[in-house]
Design an enzyme around this catalytic site. Structure first.
Site, PDB file in Angstrom:
ATOM      1  N   LYS A   1      58.073  -0.590  -0.987  1.00 44.57           N
ATOM      2  CA  LYS A   1      59.182  -0.763  -1.918  1.00 44.57           C
ATOM      3  C   LYS A   1      58.756  -0.228  -3.280  1.00 44.57           C
ATOM      4  CE  LYS A   1      62.547  -3.049  -1.873  1.00 44.57           C
ATOM      5  NZ  LYS A   1      62.718  -4.511  -1.782  1.00 44.57           N
ATOM      6  N   HIS A   2      59.482   0.729  -3.802  1.00 43.55           N
ATOM      7  CA  HIS A   2      59.234   1.280  -5.133  1.00 43.55           C
ATOM      8  C   HIS A   2      57.775   1.709  -5.313  1.00 43.55           C
ATOM      9  CE1 HIS A   2      63.285   0.544  -6.543  1.00 43.55           C
ATOM     10  NE2 HIS A   2      63.221  -0.641  -5.972  1.00 43.55           N
TER      11      HIS A   2
ATOM     12  N   ASN B   1      47.669  -2.256 -12.112  1.00 45.23           N
ATOM     13  CA  ASN B   1      46.550  -2.950 -11.506  1.00 45.23           C
ATOM     14  C   ASN B   1      46.957  -3.545 -10.158  1.00 45.23           C
ATOM     15  OD1 ASN B   1      44.805  -2.543 -13.696  1.00 45.23           O
ATOM     16  ND2 ASN B   1      45.314  -4.480 -14.639  1.00 45.23           N
TER      17      ASN B   1
ATOM     18  N   HIS C   1      48.583   5.744 -10.201  1.00 46.45           N
ATOM     19  CA  HIS C   1      49.752   5.705 -11.079  1.00 46.45           C
ATOM     20  C   HIS C   1      50.651   6.899 -10.786  1.00 46.45           C
ATOM     21  CE1 HIS C   1      48.362   2.428 -13.661  1.00 46.45           C
ATOM     22  NE2 HIS C   1      47.169   2.981 -13.628  1.00 46.45           N
TER      23      HIS C   1
END
Length: 386
Positions: free
Chosen positions: A66-67, A229, A386
Site C-alpha cells: 500500500k502506497h 524509517n 525513499h
C-alpha cells in the site's frame, strides 16, 4: 523508446502521465485493467521484494503493498488451522504461493484493504480464488495460469489490474528521480541480503537457530523495500515512514501485538452476523481489540456485526496473552540509537534483533539486549529507501 500512457499521476490533476524506457522494451505487460501511476510504483517495488525473498530463501514469496510500502510480506509455508481461521483462508490443500499471499495479507489485514499483491511465482488458481474474495487493486507476478487469469478478470467488474513482469529483467545500474525539477542520480541498491550478513553476533547470547536466521532475512529484505524509517517484526508487522526510531518501533510492535491477539481464543470464537463482508469482519475484529469496544457495547451498535454479543477482551487478558508471544525477530533499517527500542521490542516477544549497528550508544543497546538474553546481529549495512 517504449511507453505506456497512464490516466494521471499521483493525483488526478497531474497530467500527462506515463511510464517509459529510453532504451529497450518495458519489462512488463498489462494483461487486464488499466493500472495507474501509484499502482505501478507499488507493482515494481513489491516485485523487487518478493524476487529477493525467493532468491534468498528458496521459498515462494508474496507481498501486500500500500502506497509503496509493504503492509505484509511472507514466505509460502503451510498454514496451521488457527492461521487459516484468522486469515479467512479456504479449506483444503493450498499451493505454497497461495499460502505466501494469504500470510502476507494476514500480517495486517486492515492495512491490506485495497492492496497491490506481488508474487514471486506464477499465480495459480488457489491464489486467484483467494484474491477474488478480497478488496485489492491489482497484482504483479511472473506469469498466470489460464484458470487464474480467468478468475482475476472477474474482479472489479472486469477491471482488476493484472500485470505480468519479465522475471529475467535486470535494470540499469544507475537510477534517476526528479524532485522539483531537479534530477537525482544514484547507483541502484544491488546489495544482496543473505546469511553472510548475520555472522557478527554482538550479544553474549549467540544461539541463533535456522528459523531465526530465516526471519532475519525476511525482515531485512522487507526493510529494503519499505519507506524509511522502518522497523519490521517477523511474525509479522511492518512499521514505516516514522521520523523517530522509537515511534517506528512502537508502531510496528503494536501491529505485531494485534496480529498475535487475533490468535486469542476469544477472537477465534467471535460469531458474526450472516453474510458479513470480509472488510467489515476485519474492521469488527480491529474494533473488538481496541479501546473503542466498550463504546461500541455502550452504544448498542454491536448487533450490526456480531450475531452474539462478545465478552470484552480485557486489558489484563491482552497483556497476559501478549506476554506469551516469544521467538519474534525485529529488524531495523538503521541503527537503534538508544536501548529504549530494545525495551519496546521485548514487550512484543522479540528475542532476535538485526540492525546495522554504528550508533555511538551501541554499547548501551547491546547491554539492554544482554539484560534480556536476546541475540543481536550487526550487519554493517543501512537499508534506507525513499
Amino acid at each position: 523508446m517504449t511507453e505506456l500512457e497512464l490516466k494521471y499521476g499521483c493525483n488526478p490533476n497531474q497530467k500527462p502521465a506515463r511510464i517509459f524506457m529510453e532504451n529497450g522494451e518495458l519489462p512488463l505487460k498489462v494483461l487486464n485493467g488499466k493500472p495507474g501511476y501509484i499502482n505501478f510504483m507499488d507493482a515494481l517495488n513489491s516485485w523487487q521484494l518478493v524476487k529477493a525473498l525467493k532468491k534468498a530463501t528458496g521459498l515462494p514469496a508474496a507481498a501486500s503493498f500500500k502506497h509503496v510500502s509493504p503492509a505484509g510480506a511472507a514466505l509460502g509455508l503451510p498454514l496451521t488451522d488457527v492461521e487459516r481461521h484468522i486469515y479467512f483462508a479456504p479449506e483444503g490443500e493450498l499451493s505454497p504461493i497461495a499460502c505466501a499471499y494469504i500470510r502476507a495479507r494476514g500480517a495486517d489485514r486492515l492495512c491490506s484493504f485495497g492492496d497491490w499483491a506481488a508474487l514471486s511465482d506464477v499465480c495459480d488458481a488457489d491464489t486467484a480464488r483467494f484474491l477474488a474474495l478480497e478488496v485489492s487493486d491489482g497484482i504483479i507476478a511472473p506469469g498466470y495460469t489460464d484458470e487464474a487469469l480467468e478468475i482475476l478478470k472477474t474482479k472489479k467488474k472486469g477491471n482488476y489490474n493484472v500485470v505480468q513482469i519479465d522475471p529475467d529483467y535486470v535494470p540499469a545500474p544507475q537510477e534517476y528521480k526528479d524532485a522539483f525539477g531537479v534530477t537525482f542520480q544514484q547507483g541502484r541498491n544491488n546489495f544482496e541480503i543473505n546469511e553472510a550478513l548475520l555472522t557478527n553476533l554482538v550479544t553474549e547470547n549467540k544461539d541463533l537457530p535456522e528459523a531465526a536466521k530465516r526471519d532475519m532475512i525476511v525482515a531485512l529484505i522487507t526493510l529494503k523495500y519499505t519507506q524509511s524509517n522502518s522497523v519490521c517484526y517477523v511474525k509479522d508487522g511492518v512499521g514505516a515512514g516514522q521520523q523517530s526510531r522509537i515511534h517506528c518501533t512502537r508502531l510496528a510492535g503494536t501491529k505485531a501485538d494485534t496480529w498475535w491477539l487475533r490468535h486469542h481464543p476469544k477472537v477465534l470464537g467471535l460469531q458474526f452476523v450472516e453474510n458479513i463482508r470480509r472488510p467489515d469482519r476485519d474492521n469488527a475484529i480491529d474494533v473488538y481489540l481496541s479501546d473503542e469496544y466498550e463504546d461500541v457495547l455502550a452504544e448498542g451498535i454491536w448487533q450490526k456485526t456480531f450475531a452474539v454479543r462478545p465478552d470484552p477482551l480485557t486489558a489484563e487478558e491482552k497483556k497476559t496473552w501478549i506476554t506469551a508471544l516469544t521467538g519474534v525477530t525485529c529488524g531495523s533499517d538503521a541503527f537503534f540509537p538508544f536501548g529504549d527500542n530494545v525495551e519496546r521490542a521485548r514487550k512484543s516477544g522479540v528475542q532476535y534483533i538485526v540492525e546495522p549497528g554504528g550508533s555511538i550508544r551501541d554499547d548501551h543497546v547491546i547491554e539492554t539486549a544482554n539484560k534480556y538474553g536476546m541475540v543481536m546481529a550487526f550487519t554493517g549495512m543501512r537499508l534506507f529507501h525513499h
